[in-house]
Design a protein around this motif. Structure first.
Motif: not given
Length: 236
Positions: A39-41, A44-45, A52-54
């Motif tokens: 999951i991107e979020q 990111t965390d 965007h990089p993820v």
């Protein structure tokens, strides 16, 4: 109108490469397992980078075969398939033959220093085969293979071979291969390969390299076909 600049300003490339490296490592060691959603979020965390990089990192890992991207479902960790094992081993097999051809087709290309490194790793294989910890045997074997490739100085061959080492480590960690004859493998596929290289015997080196990689691939394929390993899927 000005022409497009030859050199572009720094973008998110470094963050993307960082994110890809961290996610790739987590997949290789089994922190993220086949079928797990990425999951991107959450990533990111965890990585402390922007979204965007993820997203770009996941696209990169999808091209490498570590991640599966599905429309409206997002990203998930790929299972290991027979086709992937065959592809990776065929590529590494071919690159190894390129390296052996280059090293042994002309006298003097293989330096004493590089031959010494190959010999040291071959002798390590014999010694490590006597120990209980097979992970050190695997690590040493991958270093032995890479030492042969590195000795060529052929940058593309070195890069492509090295990039696929992550796949081999993932196959090994995920499928749980148990090496039942480490002593025989060390003698027949590593020490004898070193001796063939030392003696400049290209035909013998080719034959051993071929047999070594065929046996390694077959170990993984047998586990996949038998269904003994989680996260692996049979070729359809």
């Amino acid at each position: 109108m000005n022409a497009d600049p030859i050199m572009a300003p720094m973008s998110n490339m470094e963050a993307t490469e960082f994110a890809a490296e961290q996610i790739r490592k987590a997949i290789i060691v089994g922190h993220f397992k086949p079928g797990d959603r990425l999951i991107e979020q959450q990533l990111t965390d965890m990585l402390d980078v922007s979204r965007h990089p993820v997203r770009e990192a996941l696209r990169l890992l999808a091209r490498e075969g570590f991640v599966e991207l599905k429309r409206n479902k997002g990203a998930s960790v790929s299972a290991v398939e027979a086709a992937s094992v065959i592809e990776v081993y065929n590529i590494r097999l071919a690159l190894g033959k390129i390296a052996l051809d280059y090293l042994l087709s002309e006298e003097g290309r293989l330096t004493k220093s590089d031959l010494g490194r190959i010999e040291k790793l071959a002798r390590n294989a014999i010694r490590l085969a006597e120990t209980e910890n097979q992970s050190e045997t695997v690590r040493n074997d991958l270093e032995f293979q890479q030492a042969i490739i590195d000795a060529t100085g052929l940058q593309r061959t070195i890069r492509y071979f090295s990039e696929l080492t992550g796949d081999i480590r993932r196959f090994n960690n995920l499928l749980g291969v148990v090496y039942t004859d480490r002593k025989g493998d060390a003698q027949n596929y590593i020490m004898k390969l070193y001796e063939a290289i030392r003696d400049g015997n290209l035909a013998e080196a080719h034959a051993i390299w071929q047999a070594k990689f065929a046996k390694a691939a077959q170990r993984y394929l047998s586990l996949i076909e038998s269904g003994q390993s989680d996260g692996a899927s049979k070729a359809k």
